[in-house]
Design a protein around this motif. Structure first.
Motif, PDB file in Angstrom:
ATOM      1  N   CYS A   1     -63.631 -16.624 -17.026  1.00 36.83           N
ATOM      2  CA  CYS A   1     -64.284 -15.408 -18.753  1.00 36.83           C
ATOM      3  C   CYS A   1     -63.983 -16.692 -20.032  1.00 36.83           C
ATOM      4  O   CYS A   1     -63.122 -17.206 -19.908  1.00 36.83           O
ATOM      5  CB  CYS A   1     -63.314 -14.770 -18.685  1.00 36.83           C
ATOM      6  SG  CYS A   1     -63.506 -13.837 -16.229  1.00 36.83           S
TER       7      CYS A   1
ATOM      8  N   SER B   1     -70.992  -9.955 -18.240  1.00 34.81           N
ATOM      9  CA  SER B   1     -70.467  -8.386 -18.537  1.00 34.81           C
ATOM     10  C   SER B   1     -70.122  -8.512 -20.464  1.00 34.81           C
ATOM     11  O   SER B   1     -69.276  -9.521 -20.154  1.00 34.81           O
ATOM     12  CB  SER B   1     -69.840  -7.857 -17.756  1.00 34.81           C
ATOM     13  OG  SER B   1     -68.516  -8.810 -17.405  1.00 34.81           O
TER      14      SER B   1
ATOM     15  N   GLY C   1     -73.858  -4.541 -27.149  1.00 34.32           N
ATOM     16  CA  GLY C   1     -73.547  -4.364 -26.207  1.00 34.32           C
ATOM     17  C   GLY C   1     -74.554  -6.152 -25.673  1.00 34.32           C
ATOM     18  O   GLY C   1     -74.042  -7.331 -25.418  1.00 34.32           O
TER      19      GLY C   1
ATOM     20  N   ASP D   1     -67.746   0.192 -29.314  1.00 32.36           N
ATOM     21  CA  ASP D   1     -68.522   0.814 -29.125  1.00 32.36           C
ATOM     22  C   ASP D   1     -69.206  -0.541 -28.341  1.00 32.36           C
ATOM     23  O   ASP D   1     -70.197  -0.971 -29.465  1.00 32.36           O
ATOM     24  CB  ASP D   1     -68.886   1.997 -28.797  1.00 32.36           C
ATOM     25  CG  ASP D   1     -70.404   2.442 -27.658  1.00 32.36           C
ATOM     26  OD1 ASP D   1     -69.881   1.413 -26.407  1.00 32.36           O
ATOM     27  OD2 ASP D   1     -70.738   2.964 -27.375  1.00 32.36           O
TER      28      ASP D   1
ATOM     29  N   LEU E   1     -62.387  -8.528 -26.597  1.00 30.48           N
ATOM     30  CA  LEU E   1     -63.524  -8.150 -25.376  1.00 30.48           C
ATOM     31  C   LEU E   1     -63.140  -8.767 -23.913  1.00 30.48           C
ATOM     32  O   LEU E   1     -62.534 -10.182 -24.325  1.00 30.48           O
ATOM     33  CB  LEU E   1     -64.852  -8.328 -26.034  1.00 30.48           C
ATOM     34  CG  LEU E   1     -65.652  -7.179 -27.326  1.00 30.48           C
ATOM     35  CD1 LEU E   1     -66.891  -7.724 -27.649  1.00 30.48           C
ATOM     36  CD2 LEU E   1     -65.534  -5.993 -26.809  1.00 30.48           C
ATOM     37  N   ARG E   2     -62.949  -8.751 -22.885  1.00 26.18           N
ATOM     38  CA  ARG E   2     -63.193  -9.783 -21.995  1.00 26.18           C
ATOM     39  C   ARG E   2     -64.577  -9.805 -21.775  1.00 26.18           C
ATOM     40  O   ARG E   2     -65.719  -9.080 -20.725  1.00 26.18           O
ATOM     41  CB  ARG E   2     -62.394  -9.927 -21.186  1.00 26.18           C
ATOM     42  CG  ARG E   2     -62.248 -10.607 -19.302  1.00 26.18           C
ATOM     43  CD  ARG E   2     -61.632  -9.648 -18.647  1.00 26.18           C
ATOM     44  NE  ARG E   2     -61.421 -10.242 -17.506  1.00 26.18           N
ATOM     45  CZ  ARG E   2     -62.378 -10.221 -16.419  1.00 26.18           C
ATOM     46  NH1 ARG E   2     -63.166  -9.591 -16.352  1.00 26.18           N
ATOM     47  NH2 ARG E   2     -61.597 -10.904 -15.781  1.00 26.18           N
TER      48      ARG E   2
ATOM     49  N   GLU F   1     -66.857  -5.937 -21.760  1.00 28.76           N
ATOM     50  CA  GLU F   1     -66.062  -5.141 -21.911  1.00 28.76           C
ATOM     51  C   GLU F   1     -64.384  -5.236 -22.159  1.00 28.76           C
ATOM     52  O   GLU F   1     -63.959  -6.785 -22.811  1.00 28.76           O
ATOM     53  CB  GLU F   1     -65.520  -4.950 -20.008  1.00 28.76           C
ATOM     54  CG  GLU F   1     -64.612  -5.559 -19.522  1.00 28.76           C
ATOM     55  CD  GLU F   1     -64.112  -5.895 -17.726  1.00 28.76           C
ATOM     56  OE1 GLU F   1     -63.938  -6.663 -17.787  1.00 28.76           O
ATOM     57  OE2 GLU F   1     -64.864  -4.579 -17.867  1.00 28.76           O
ATOM     58  N   PRO F   2     -64.369  -4.492 -23.147  1.00 24.15           N
ATOM     59  CA  PRO F   2     -62.723  -3.689 -23.581  1.00 24.15           C
ATOM     60  C   PRO F   2     -61.699  -4.657 -23.644  1.00 24.15           C
ATOM     61  O   PRO F   2     -61.408  -4.293 -22.107  1.00 24.15           O
ATOM     62  CB  PRO F   2     -62.826  -2.665 -24.343  1.00 24.15           C
ATOM     63  CG  PRO F   2     -64.028  -1.906 -24.329  1.00 24.15           C
ATOM     64  CD  PRO F   2     -64.769  -2.315 -23.153  1.00 24.15           C
TER      65      PRO F   2
ATOM     66  N   SER G   1     -71.095  -0.543 -25.574  1.00 20.67           N
ATOM     67  CA  SER G   1     -72.089  -0.910 -24.588  1.00 20.67           C
ATOM     68  C   SER G   1     -73.512  -0.429 -25.828  1.00 20.67           C
ATOM     69  O   SER G   1     -72.812  -0.401 -26.887  1.00 20.67           O
ATOM     70  CB  SER G   1     -71.414   0.544 -24.022  1.00 20.67           C
ATOM     71  OG  SER G   1     -71.784   2.049 -24.527  1.00 20.67           O
TER      72      SER G   1
END
Length: 570
Positions: A313, A282, A265, A259, A297-298, A284-285, A261
């Motif tokens: 990115c 940001s 994160g 996770d 991850l991106r 995110e997976p 988040s």
């Protein structure tokens, strides 16, 4: 200095566009003594419970050394006599029912129910901690009771069943341990776990009241048992399965996908800025379906041009200690089933794993191969979590995507990649559709975690066969074979399929072959002018035989301990 490109037809020449410009901030060195971005910690409540358990142990020592057990016995007896004075037939019936959780059968059922649930949901780390804490506490409580040898309450009638000595109360110790272990291994953190804590306290209070009413334990026996039973699993689960790293979730997905988040994160964003100078907006997976050994991850970061509207990115692979342990079990299983394949030694730390992948990625990049540009390594938690950062192939698609056009030029590029790896003495070892990306007609090879320097000819041959199969998924075997003969000899192609079978194909490639209903491996074999004998993979060695014997003995010992534990009285 520019590395030489692969020797291939014009359509197969490697084209490596530069990555998009990324804004960089000055890097910040973490001063000595400052905690890492995601530190390991034990909350205040855990520290209090550990302190209380220490107080209990010190008190036992003081009482034994000073011989003041008579005073403690007197106080406990007066409390039990006061409780016994309000007994009645109705209250006794209620107390017997209320104390059912403290019985041997109920505790054993709780033990088995947790093991089954954790095994069904494949929450293996929580399961192992659960078993370890249970065995430790049960044996510790039994040993302490046998050492202290405190008799059951006297001068008051004991109404319920009991066995053994009373200090600490073994049933209360084990019950508290199992309830707290259940809370931290099965209940998600947050409001549900907060409610669960009050439920656990309620069950312990009801059970303790029942045992005191029935005079099965002294008050100090119950108190010592609860403190020991709460402190041990609380410390174990918070240190070994912290919620930031091993959250309790019931959604589908691979346990390798962490996770990102919340606290993790935020730690990733802070670490990227401090260690690489990247301003992430940001995390995110990304591409979880094709990854089973890390968390891809991106990461959106600030572009180099402040006026540029489009965000840049980068790609990140989050590795944790759990991935290293999973890799060890995976390689042990492969050794037991097939023998020790080449380079099947496990990594000893997550730091070494990330260092190796970054090193290999730089080797491939320096050799002119179409791989993402490496950007560096980020430390999240020392020796436990690291992030490998590389170029993000914006707009790229897996070669198995229906929208990707696999023409002769793309086939030539894929074959040129394998030929170039042969020339520089490397093997990728994990060529599958998820690791072969296409963007604007250019083929890229990603995920070099399993790549090997100076591999055996067998490993290189397997790479060639897997690339041929991947390219044929969207075309046909004959087209790919004809293009392959422009770069590889008939002997090399025959060797590739002699070395390749189900075991050497990545699982995703096998699934896609089955889904298409085509036996591409057989189609290629029929196109070969001649076949070589299959390369033998399974090997029995003294090491493999010894590992099989040790594993069997460990399983027998575990079952024996479990049976003994389930059959032991509480």
């Amino acid at each position: 200095m520019t590395a030489p490109a692969a020797q291939a037809p014009a359509g197969g020449q490697v084209r490596r566009p530069d990555p998009p410009p990324i804004h960089r901030e000055p890097r910040r060195r973490r001063p000595s003594g400052e905690p890492p971005p995601l530190p390991r910690h034990l909350n205040a409540s855990g520290k209090w419970w550990l302190a209380l358990s220490g107080v209990v142990v010190v008190t036992w020592g003081v009482v034994l050394l000073t011989g003041s057990t008579a005073f403690v016995d007197l106080v406990d007896t007066r409390v039990l006599q006061a409780i016994a004075s309000v007994r009645s037939p109705g209250l006794t019936d209620v107390a017997e029912v209320a104390g059912v959780l403290g019985t041997s059968r109920a505790i054993h059922l709780l033990w088995l129910a947790n093991l089954v649930v954790l095994a069904v949901f494949r929450r293996w780390r929580h399961l192992f901690v659960w078993i370890g804490v249970g065995l430790l506490v049960v044996n510790t409580a039994a040993t302490l009771a046998a050492t202290l040898q405190r008799p059951r309450p006297y001068e008051v009638e004991i109404l319920g069943p009991w066995s053994g000595f009373s200090m600490p109360s073994v049933p209360m110790t084990v019950l508290a341990t199992f309830l707290v272990s259940t809370l931290y291994s099965l209940v998600p953190a947050g409001r549900l776990r907060d409610v669960g804590k009050w439920v656990v306290w309620g069950l312990l209070l009801v059970t303790a009241a029942s045992r005191l009413y029935l005079a099965q334990d002294h008050p100090t026996d119950v108190l010592a048992g609860v403190v020991l039973g709460v402190a041990a699993p609380l410390a174990a689960f918070r240190l070994l399965t912290p919620n930031e790293v091993y959250p309790v979730v019931y959604r589908r997905g691979s346990p390798a996908h962490l996770d990102v988040s919340g606290a993790r994160g935020e730690a990733i964003v802070r670490a990227l800025q401090d260690q690489l100078g990247l301003l992430a907006t940001s995390v995110e997976p990304f591409g979880l379906a094709g990854s089973g050994g890390s968390t891809p991850l991106r990461i959106t970061v600030k572009a180099a041009d402040a006026a540029e509207q489009e965000e840049s990115c980068v790609f990140g692979k989050l590795y944790a200690a759990t991935h290293v342990r999973s890799d060890r079990w995976f390689k042990l299983g492969r050794t037991l089933l097939y023998g020790r394949l080449e380079d099947e030694k496990p990594y000893h730390s997550v730091r070494r794993l990330v260092q190796y992948e970054d090193y290999v990625l730089r080797l491939l990049s320096d050799a002119g191969l179409p791989v993402p540009h490496p950007l560096g390594i980020v430390e999240i938690t020392p020796e436990r979590e690291y992030l490998l950062v590389a170029e993000f192939l914006q707009g790229a698609r897996e070669i198995g995507d229906p929208e990707v056009v696999v023409d002769d030029a793309l086939i030539d590029q894929g074959l040129a990649v394998v030929r170039r790896m042969w020339e520089i003495g490397m093997a990728h070892r994990d060529i599958k559709p998820a690791n072969v990306m296409v963007r604007d007609g250019t083929l890229f090879l990603i995920d070099s975690a399993f790549a090997e320097v100076r591999p055996s000819p067998w490993r290189q041959a397997v790479d060639l066969a897997n690339m041929l199969l991947v390219l044929a998924l969207r075309t046909d075997a004959r087209t790919v074979y004809e293009r392959a003969r422009l770069q590889f000899s008939d002997e090399e192609l025959a060797e590739a399929f002699a070395a390749t079978r189900g075991l050497t194909m990545p699982s995703q490639l096998r699934r896609m072959l089955r889904a298409q209903g085509r036996d591409l491996h057989r189609d290629f074999l029929e196109l070969l002018p001649y076949r070589l004998p299959p390369v033998r993979i399974q090997r029995w060695t003294w090491r493999r035989a010894g590992l099989c014997l040790v594993t069997a003995l460990a399983l027998v010992l575990t079952v024996a301990i479990g049976i003994d534990l389930l059959g032991s009285p509480l």
